[in-house]
Design a protein around this motif. Structure first.
Motif, PDB file in Angstrom:
ATOM      1  N   ILE A 146       0.847  -1.197   0.000  1.00  0.00           N
ATOM      2  CA  ILE A 146       0.000   0.000   0.000  1.00  0.00           C
ATOM      3  C   ILE A 146       0.883   1.248   0.000  1.00  0.00           C
ATOM      4  N   SER A 147       1.965   1.210   0.769  1.00  0.00           N
ATOM      5  CA  SER A 147       2.871   2.364   0.830  1.00  0.00           C
ATOM      6  C   SER A 147       3.453   2.652  -0.541  1.00  0.00           C
ATOM      7  N   VAL A 148       3.941   1.581  -1.198  1.00  0.00           N
ATOM      8  CA  VAL A 148       4.597   1.774  -2.489  1.00  0.00           C
ATOM      9  C   VAL A 148       3.591   2.277  -3.522  1.00  0.00           C
ATOM     10  N   ILE A 149       2.433   1.629  -3.582  1.00  0.00           N
ATOM     11  CA  ILE A 149       1.463   1.987  -4.611  1.00  0.00           C
ATOM     12  C   ILE A 149       0.861   3.364  -4.378  1.00  0.00           C
ATOM     13  N   SER A 150       0.603   3.684  -3.115  1.00  0.00           N
ATOM     14  CA  SER A 150      -0.060   4.965  -2.853  1.00  0.00           C
ATOM     15  C   SER A 150       0.933   6.111  -2.730  1.00  0.00           C
ATOM     16  N   GLY A 151       2.207   5.781  -2.442  1.00  0.00           N
ATOM     17  CA  GLY A 151       3.176   6.845  -2.211  1.00  0.00           C
ATOM     18  C   GLY A 151       3.007   7.512  -0.854  1.00  0.00           C
ATOM     19  N   VAL A 152       2.105   6.999  -0.042  1.00  0.00           N
ATOM     20  CA  VAL A 152       1.924   7.511   1.320  1.00  0.00           C
ATOM     21  C   VAL A 152       2.545   6.484   2.257  1.00  0.00           C
ATOM     22  N   HIS A 153       3.633   6.842   2.920  1.00  0.00           N
ATOM     23  CA  HIS A 153       4.393   5.826   3.639  1.00  0.00           C
ATOM     24  C   HIS A 153       4.016   5.750   5.107  1.00  0.00           C
ATOM     25  N   PHE A 182     -15.317  12.646   1.112  1.00  0.00           N
ATOM     26  CA  PHE A 182     -15.354  11.300   0.564  1.00  0.00           C
ATOM     27  C   PHE A 182     -16.099  10.370   1.501  1.00  0.00           C
ATOM     28  N   ARG A 183     -16.739   9.387   0.926  1.00  0.00           N
ATOM     29  CA  ARG A 183     -17.451   8.364   1.702  1.00  0.00           C
ATOM     30  C   ARG A 183     -16.647   7.081   1.575  1.00  0.00           C
ATOM     31  N   LEU A 184     -16.821   6.202   2.539  1.00  0.00           N
ATOM     32  CA  LEU A 184     -16.032   4.970   2.545  1.00  0.00           C
ATOM     33  C   LEU A 184     -16.907   3.759   2.250  1.00  0.00           C
ATOM     34  N   TYR A 185     -16.389   2.871   1.440  1.00  0.00           N
ATOM     35  CA  TYR A 185     -17.113   1.654   1.093  1.00  0.00           C
ATOM     36  C   TYR A 185     -16.204   0.451   1.302  1.00  0.00           C
ATOM     37  N   ARG A 228      -9.161   1.664   6.111  1.00  0.00           N
ATOM     38  CA  ARG A 228      -7.704   1.729   6.277  1.00  0.00           C
ATOM     39  C   ARG A 228      -7.050   2.691   5.297  1.00  0.00           C
ATOM     40  N   PHE A 229      -7.767   3.077   4.257  1.00  0.00           N
ATOM     41  CA  PHE A 229      -7.170   3.960   3.257  1.00  0.00           C
ATOM     42  C   PHE A 229      -7.472   5.438   3.493  1.00  0.00           C
ATOM     43  N   VAL A 230      -8.155   5.734   4.578  1.00  0.00           N
ATOM     44  CA  VAL A 230      -8.489   7.133   4.845  1.00  0.00           C
ATOM     45  C   VAL A 230      -7.260   8.046   4.839  1.00  0.00           C
ATOM     46  N   ASP A 250      -9.458  -3.218  -3.121  1.00  0.00           N
ATOM     47  CA  ASP A 250      -9.730  -1.846  -2.693  1.00  0.00           C
ATOM     48  C   ASP A 250      -8.549  -0.935  -3.006  1.00  0.00           C
ATOM     49  N   LEU A 251      -7.345  -1.503  -2.858  1.00  0.00           N
ATOM     50  CA  LEU A 251      -6.139  -0.717  -3.124  1.00  0.00           C
ATOM     51  C   LEU A 251      -6.111  -0.246  -4.576  1.00  0.00           C
ATOM     52  N   LEU A 252      -6.474  -1.177  -5.470  1.00  0.00           N
ATOM     53  CA  LEU A 252      -6.545  -0.844  -6.888  1.00  0.00           C
ATOM     54  C   LEU A 252      -7.508   0.321  -7.106  1.00  0.00           C
ATOM     55  N   LEU A 253      -8.647   0.222  -6.451  1.00  0.00           N
ATOM     56  CA  LEU A 253      -9.671   1.256  -6.587  1.00  0.00           C
ATOM     57  C   LEU A 253      -9.179   2.588  -6.023  1.00  0.00           C
ATOM     58  N   VAL A 254      -8.508   2.513  -4.867  1.00  0.00           N
ATOM     59  CA  VAL A 254      -8.007   3.729  -4.238  1.00  0.00           C
ATOM     60  C   VAL A 254      -7.008   4.421  -5.151  1.00  0.00           C
ATOM     61  N   LYS A 255      -6.114   3.615  -5.717  1.00  0.00           N
ATOM     62  CA  LYS A 255      -5.120   4.162  -6.635  1.00  0.00           C
ATOM     63  C   LYS A 255      -5.826   4.890  -7.781  1.00  0.00           C
ATOM     64  N   PHE A 256      -6.825   4.240  -8.312  1.00  0.00           N
ATOM     65  CA  PHE A 256      -7.580   4.817  -9.413  1.00  0.00           C
ATOM     66  C   PHE A 256      -8.284   6.099  -8.978  1.00  0.00           C
ATOM     67  N   LEU A 257      -8.986   6.007  -7.841  1.00  0.00           N
ATOM     68  CA  LEU A 257      -9.782   7.151  -7.399  1.00  0.00           C
ATOM     69  C   LEU A 257      -8.916   8.346  -7.037  1.00  0.00           C
ATOM     70  N   THR A 258      -7.792   8.078  -6.363  1.00  0.00           N
ATOM     71  CA  THR A 258      -7.012   9.207  -5.892  1.00  0.00           C
ATOM     72  C   THR A 258      -6.247   9.864  -7.022  1.00  0.00           C
ATOM     73  N   GLN A 259      -5.822   9.082  -8.024  1.00  0.00           N
ATOM     74  CA  GLN A 259      -4.991   9.703  -9.043  1.00  0.00           C
ATOM     75  C   GLN A 259      -5.745  10.066 -10.309  1.00  0.00           C
ATOM     76  N   TYR A 260      -6.815   9.350 -10.584  1.00  0.00           N
ATOM     77  CA  TYR A 260      -7.472   9.589 -11.865  1.00  0.00           C
ATOM     78  C   TYR A 260      -8.946   9.912 -11.732  1.00  0.00           C
ATOM     79  N   GLU A 261      -9.353  10.209 -10.496  1.00  0.00           N
ATOM     80  CA  GLU A 261     -10.770  10.458 -10.270  1.00  0.00           C
ATOM     81  C   GLU A 261     -11.325  11.495 -11.233  1.00  0.00           C
TER      82      GLU A 261
END
Ligand code: UDP
Ligand code: MG
Length: 325
Positions: free
Chosen positions: A141-148, A167-170, A175-177, A216-227
């Motif tokens: 998660i750290s590597v993919i999100s860049g948030v360590h 943002f709402r959580l699903y 854990r990704f907040v 969820d991580l895949l989705l987070v990556k998508f949402l945070t960078q390409y939303e």
């Protein structure tokens, strides 16, 4: 005011001890506080035990009783929606987190951070089945999100309320907040917190959680960078397929003219077709996604940016008339 939010699912044996611990830990706190318990459709006596505690301490405790079991993330969301504090501290209700850490987390927020993430450095769970997968997941998660951060899974964290709006959580997303918050520009840090073995009841999760977290991580990556620009993702994938089809085309011609192998003797024409079709589909999906993004933002009056504050020198007079020319 500080709101401690505690989702509870079949934790009846822990309720009394938990309330005692929280009361002790926060008795001398210099700020006002409340605890929002969320009963997440427990099938044991959790709700009765919590109701009893809320009756005893009506000015400190609040109970949100959900209709059925919605899962930890949804329960947390329900608690946050009912919390009045400007600092939100989620925590587990199974006595594994230590309420004594709350004051330290809150103090750290006072130093100017928006998110303080708990880190269970001495995690007291089965090492092979729980701690190892979680280590790997945290690294990933750290590597993919860049948030360590060292410990995304730790529930005990502290948030300034401002970073939770928008943002709402699903799913298993709680854990990704910190990642969502970071992407909105929040200042985040982490702090080692205590962790105790589970005394009562059983963990509500098994190994299947790993898959949920990865998706969820895949989705987070998508949402945070390409939303706001989904067509970049779809367009990128589409370009890959066009590339594939281009290479297949060139190779097919190469074989035909230099090796005298006819097109239909190889699977290459099939690959050209497949690549082209998929590429076109990806681009079209990207266009649809762009429309969805516009509906998402504009129908809810959301903005693509988040403002920390606006400083104005000689602008309009504020409502109280001070600073008027
Ligand atoms: N929880 C919940 N709803 C669920 C599953 C869990 O509210 O569907 C609560 C649970 O009661 C506990 C917290 O979430 O307070 C963390 O759950 P658990 O201790 O089982 O997770 P672990 O610590 O094993 O990761
Ligand atoms: Mg636990």
């Amino acid at each position: 005011m500080i709101s401690v939010v505690i989702p509870m699912y079949n934790e009846a044996e822990s309720v009394a001890a938990l309330c005692g611990q929280v009361n002790d830990a926060l008795a001398t706190a210099p700020w006002s506080w409340e605890v929002v318990f969320v009963n997440d459709g427990s099938s044991d006596a959790t709700v009765e035990k919590l109701t009893e505690q809320v009756r005893r301490f009506p000015d400190r405790f609040l109970l949100v009783d959900l209709q059925r079991n919605f899962g930890q993330t949804a329960a947390l969301m329900a608690g946050i929606d009912h919390a009045r504090g400007d600092i939100i501290v989620p925590m587990d209700g199974d006595l594994q987190n230590d309420p004594k850490d709350i004051a330290r987390l809150v103090a750290k927020i006072g130093e100017g951070f928006d998110v303080v993430s708990g880190w269970r450095r001495n995690r007291q769970d089965a090492s092979l089945r729980r701690v190892l997968p979680s280590r790997i997941a945290n690294k990933l998660i750290s590597v993919i999100s860049g948030v360590h951060l060292h410990d995304y899974g730790c529930s005990l964290k502290a948030y300034r309320r401002d970073v939770l709006v928008g943002f709402r959580l699903y799913g298993e997303m709680h854990r990704f907040v910190p990642i969502f918050a970071r992407w909105q520009g929040a200042r985040i840090t982490e702090m080692v917190v205590d962790h105790h073995p589970r005394q009562f009841g059983t963990s509500k999760y098994g190994l299947e959680r790993i898959f949920k977290v990865l998706l969820d991580l895949l989705l987070v990556k998508f949402l945070t960078q390409y939303e706001t620009k989904p067509i970049y993702v779809f367009g990128g994938v589409g370009a890959m397929f066009f590339g594939l089809s281009g290479i297949a085309t060139i190779y097919a011609f190469f074989l035909k003219f230099f090796n005298h192998i006819s097109f239909i003797q190889t699977p290459l024409p099939l690959m050209v077709m497949f690549g082209t079709m998929t590429g076109i589909m990806c681009i079209l999906l990207g266009l649809i996604a762009e429309v969805l993004v516009r509906i998402y933002f504009e129908s809810q009056g959301k903005t693509q940016y988040t403002v920390r504050k606006v400083v104005r020198q000689n602008g309009d007079a504020p409502a109280d008339g001070k600073g008027a020319a």
